[in-house]
Design an enzyme around this catalytic site. Sequence first.
Site, short mmCIF file in Angstrom:
data_model
loop_
_atom_site.label_atom_id
_atom_site.label_comp_id
_atom_site.label_asym_id
_atom_site.label_seq_id
_atom_site.Cartn_x
_atom_site.Cartn_y
_atom_site.Cartn_z
N SER A 293 1.30 1.37 12.41
CA SER A 293 -0.05 1.19 11.86
C SER A 293 -1.11 1.25 12.96
CB SER A 293 -0.13 -0.13 11.09
OG SER A 293 0.72 -0.08 9.97
N GLU B 223 -4.23 3.29 23.67
CA GLU B 223 -3.64 4.62 23.69
C GLU B 223 -4.40 5.54 24.63
OE1 GLU B 223 -3.11 5.98 19.65
OE2 GLU B 223 -2.02 4.17 19.10
N GLY C 163 2.86 9.82 13.77
CA GLY C 163 3.07 9.74 12.33
C GLY C 163 2.30 10.78 11.53
N HIS D 172 1.92 8.10 18.78
CA HIS D 172 1.11 8.13 17.55
C HIS D 172 1.34 9.45 16.80
CE1 HIS D 172 -2.88 6.43 15.73
NE2 HIS D 172 -2.03 6.81 14.80
N GLY E 167 0.82 -1.20 0.00
CA GLY E 167 0.00 0.00 0.00
C GLY E 167 0.85 1.26 0.00
#
Length: 370
Positions: free
Chosen positions: A291, A321, A343, A341, A211
């Site tokens: 991911s 989280e 990204g 987190h 992907g």
Amino acid sequence: RRSHMALISSIDRIHKRSPLSPRAFSSASAASIARGKAMSNLSSLSTSIAFTNNVRVDFDRRLSFECIEACAPSVQIHRSEDDAPTDEALIGWLNACRPEVIINKEIPLSAHLIEQLPPSVRLIQEAGTGYNNIDLAAAKANGITVCNVPAYSTQQMGQLAMTLVLSLSASLCQQQRMLERGDVDNFESHVLHVPHFELEQKTLGLVGGLGDTGGATAAIARSLGMRVLNWSRSKRGDASRGIEAVDSLEELMAASDFVSLHCPLNDATRGLVNRDNLKLMKPTSYLVNISRGGLIEEADLIEALQNKAIAGAALDVQESESPWAVTSQLFSMDNVVLTPHIGWKRLETRQLVLLSKGPYPPYPHHTPCL
């Protein structure tokens, strides 16, 4: 410009209460752009938009909302500053706003919650790539279209994955922790007490790596001279990008110096990495996850790290989280790199998800999930 027109077209169709199937969404947007008629259809359009947790995306108050505000002559944007509302609080707020469009960032939208949404709601726009937080069947049953933004952070996610790989290869975080403890042995002796090695000719194994983010990660890895493997249920590689296919996840785990996860979280992938395949990894290998935390059985990973069955892990996502999850043993382990987190959290990346007309180039990627 194309992204701006596509968003205008979708909101225009929602306002007219036309059914929004994925095919209708895509073709209507493309046709409106091609004919240049999207703007001319908005003379009497008034749209109410509710951003469920604006504070999670615009936490530094540096984002521009001008593209959303320009979708129609009259756009009312309701912004919630509650990052973790209860279902009751969220339903109460949405019923007070009565929006036609909900913009959501990772807040769980269960079937129970969706069934209580005001009848005005026509679209739930997840402000990100993953949408496992939304009950798609409930949305479909209630005539609500769900869209995500699958490619707004492609390059940034690939860069983060390889930043973590590079950090692990030089033990940067371990060296910093030594200094924080007052341990300066790496400076005072000629012996380096942590792993430190080149990436050239090492093997990067991608799980679901064909992907967008997997491809971006592979491109950087290849530029560093790494061999890149991929396992996915399709069992395909991509010779044009230098990605070799392997037949099984077990084969990939055993052959790789770094295993990097790039697949969505669903019933088929939950707990994909577990005790059974972690034990196949080399004791010198590392696990990287940018991911979804639920792809890994966290207790099994902790066990593997404690027993030094693998050398370490770098995780931008965790199984939970929630604020209380910081009690996890992962937070105190020397061979683990954790990031919250991040990204998608670069300023430019967050601006892209809002399709601003500002200084950051928009991507034409608002894609229906159902």
